[in-house]
Design an enzyme around this catalytic site. Structure first.
Site, short mmCIF file in Angstrom:
data_model
loop_
_atom_site.label_atom_id
_atom_site.label_comp_id
_atom_site.label_asym_id
_atom_site.label_seq_id
_atom_site.Cartn_x
_atom_site.Cartn_y
_atom_site.Cartn_z
N LYS A 205 0.85 -1.19 0.00
CA LYS A 205 0.00 0.00 0.00
C LYS A 205 0.88 1.23 0.00
O LYS A 205 1.57 1.52 0.98
CB LYS A 205 -0.90 -0.02 1.23
N LYS A 258 -2.16 -1.59 -3.97
CA LYS A 258 -3.00 -0.40 -3.93
C LYS A 258 -2.14 0.83 -4.01
O LYS A 258 -1.14 0.88 -3.31
CB LYS A 258 -3.76 -0.46 -2.61
C1 PBG Z 1 -7.93 2.93 5.43
C2 PBG Z 1 -8.06 2.85 3.95
C3 PBG Z 1 -7.87 3.87 3.02
C4 PBG Z 1 -8.21 3.32 1.79
C5 PBG Z 1 -8.56 2.00 2.01
N1 PBG Z 1 -8.46 1.73 3.37
C6 PBG Z 1 -7.46 5.27 3.19
C7 PBG Z 1 -6.07 5.63 3.53
O1 PBG Z 1 -5.22 4.76 3.70
O2 PBG Z 1 -5.83 6.82 3.68
C8 PBG Z 1 -8.19 4.05 0.48
C9 PBG Z 1 -9.30 3.66 -0.44
C10 PBG Z 1 -9.58 4.62 -1.53
O3 PBG Z 1 -8.91 5.66 -1.72
O4 PBG Z 1 -10.53 4.34 -2.25
N2 PBG Z 1 -6.60 2.88 5.86
ZN ZN Z 2 -6.20 3.69 7.85
#
Ligand code: PBG
Ligand code: ZN
Length: 336
Positions: A205, A258
């Site tokens: 991520k 992601k």
């Molecule tokens: C929570 C999370 C996020 C997303 C998925 N789980 C936000 C982040 O990490 O700031 C992002 C999903 C999206 O942008 O559609 N940690």
């Molecule tokens: Zn988060």
């Protein structure tokens, strides 16, 4: 005047003409390497407390914060379209410093899961596990001063995962990017009799600007600093492989990357290295770019959605989280 250059009629080696197989739709369908199916898609849903609530999310066109009863109706629609499942995010009534509401058995995620479980729909029920929607400061873990405390966060994530699994989640998806989060969840789920709950790890991520619209939807923009001390530098691919290896070792059943379009190389690499199912999250900012350009008439919305999803699957994803799940499914169904 110079004479026209003479070219051989067949200029490719051994008469090869790749265009032969592109001549008509039937031929193209026959040789198509990647096919999209609604069953690969997971639709993200944002849930809130109460009843009969559907509050449109300005930054995520076509999406809304739903109360559990409305989420159930939405799930019926998705199941009817053949979508593979849903991924739940909760937005609590009140946030606190340590994000305690994440593990609330009566919070919107657990409540929605219990209602959905009773419906027995042919949908995979997945729940995102993080604290950022639940903390006043918007970080994904508990704070020690201004630092996110990794090991103090793990039990809170595990507690939330157990609450969701008990409420009926088939899959829990830790997204906080804390070291050891997958192992922490597994070691809490098993003794609770939840050894059949699968873990889909947000393994790779990146710290991305593409989460902006989501944070608006969830009210989870960090009140100070950024997430770079826990989410990965988008410049790093080998580190992504290390993260995936660690999550596999800790017991992840599914590995996720992601954002999706900025991680196609990682999907391709991971496909060669890991034999677990791979997932990719086409995040809110990816959807927003398509929606905004389509709204201006700058690109064809349906074409952009299907082309991006196809590329994500072509790169190696078995599962795609996408805000276009319902639309893409209905387009694919109409083609049959
Ligand atoms: C929570 C999370 C996020 C997303 C998925 N789980 C936000 C982040 O990490 O700031 C992002 C999903 C999206 O942008 O559609 N940690
Ligand atoms: Zn988060």
């Amino acid at each position: 005047m110079r004479e026209l250059v003479r070219v051989r009629t067949v200029s490719t080696p051994a008469g090869k003409r790749p265009r032969r197989l592109r001549a008509n739709p039937a031929l193209r369908a026959l040789v198509r390497e990647t096919r999209l199916e609604p069953g690969r898609f997971l639709a993200p849903l944002f849930v809130v407390s109460g009843r009969d609530r559907r509050e449109p999310i300005a930054s995520l066109k076509g999406h809304a914060r739903l109360s559990a009863d409305v989420a159930v109706a939405e799930a019926h629609r998705l199941a009817g379209l053949g979508v593979g499942g849903i991924l739940l995010f909760g937005i609590p009534d009140a946030k606190d410093h340590d994000g305690r509401a994440a593990a609330d058995e009566n919070g919107p995620v657990a409540q929605t899961l219990r209602m959905l479980k009773a419906e027995n729909l042919p949908l995979v029920l997945a729940a995102d596990v993080c604290l950022c929607e639940y903390t006043t400061h918007g970080h994904c873990g508990v704070l020690h001063g201004e630092q996110v405390d990794n090991d103090a966060t793990l039990p809170l994530l595990a507690e939330a995962a157990v609450a969701y699994a008990e409420a009926g989640a088939d899959v829990v998806a830790p997204s906080a990017m804390m070291d050891g989060q997958v192992g922490a969840l597994r070691s809490a789920l098993d003794p609770a009799g939840l050894e059949n709950t699968a873990i889909m790890a947000y393994a790779s991520k990146h710290a991305s600007v593409l989460y902006g619209p989501f944070r608006e939807a969830a009210g989870s923009t960090p009140s100070f600093g950024d997430r770079k001390s826990y989410q990965m530098d988008p410049a790093n691919a080998r580190e992504a492989m290390r993260e995936m290896q660690l999550d596999t070792d800790e017991g992840a059943d599914i590995l996720m990357v992601k954002p999706a379009i900025t991680s196609l190389d990682l999907l391709a690499r991971a496909r060669d290295r890991f034999d677990v199912p791979l997932a990719a999250y086409q995040v809110s900012g990816e959807a927003a770019m398509i929606e905004a350009a389509a709204e201006r008439g700058w690109l064809d919305r349906r074409g952009a959605v299907l082309e991006s999803l196809t590329a994500i699957v072509r790169a190696g994803a078995d599962i795609v989280m996408t805000y276009f799940a319902a639309d893409a499914a209905s387009w694919l169904n109409a083609k049959r």
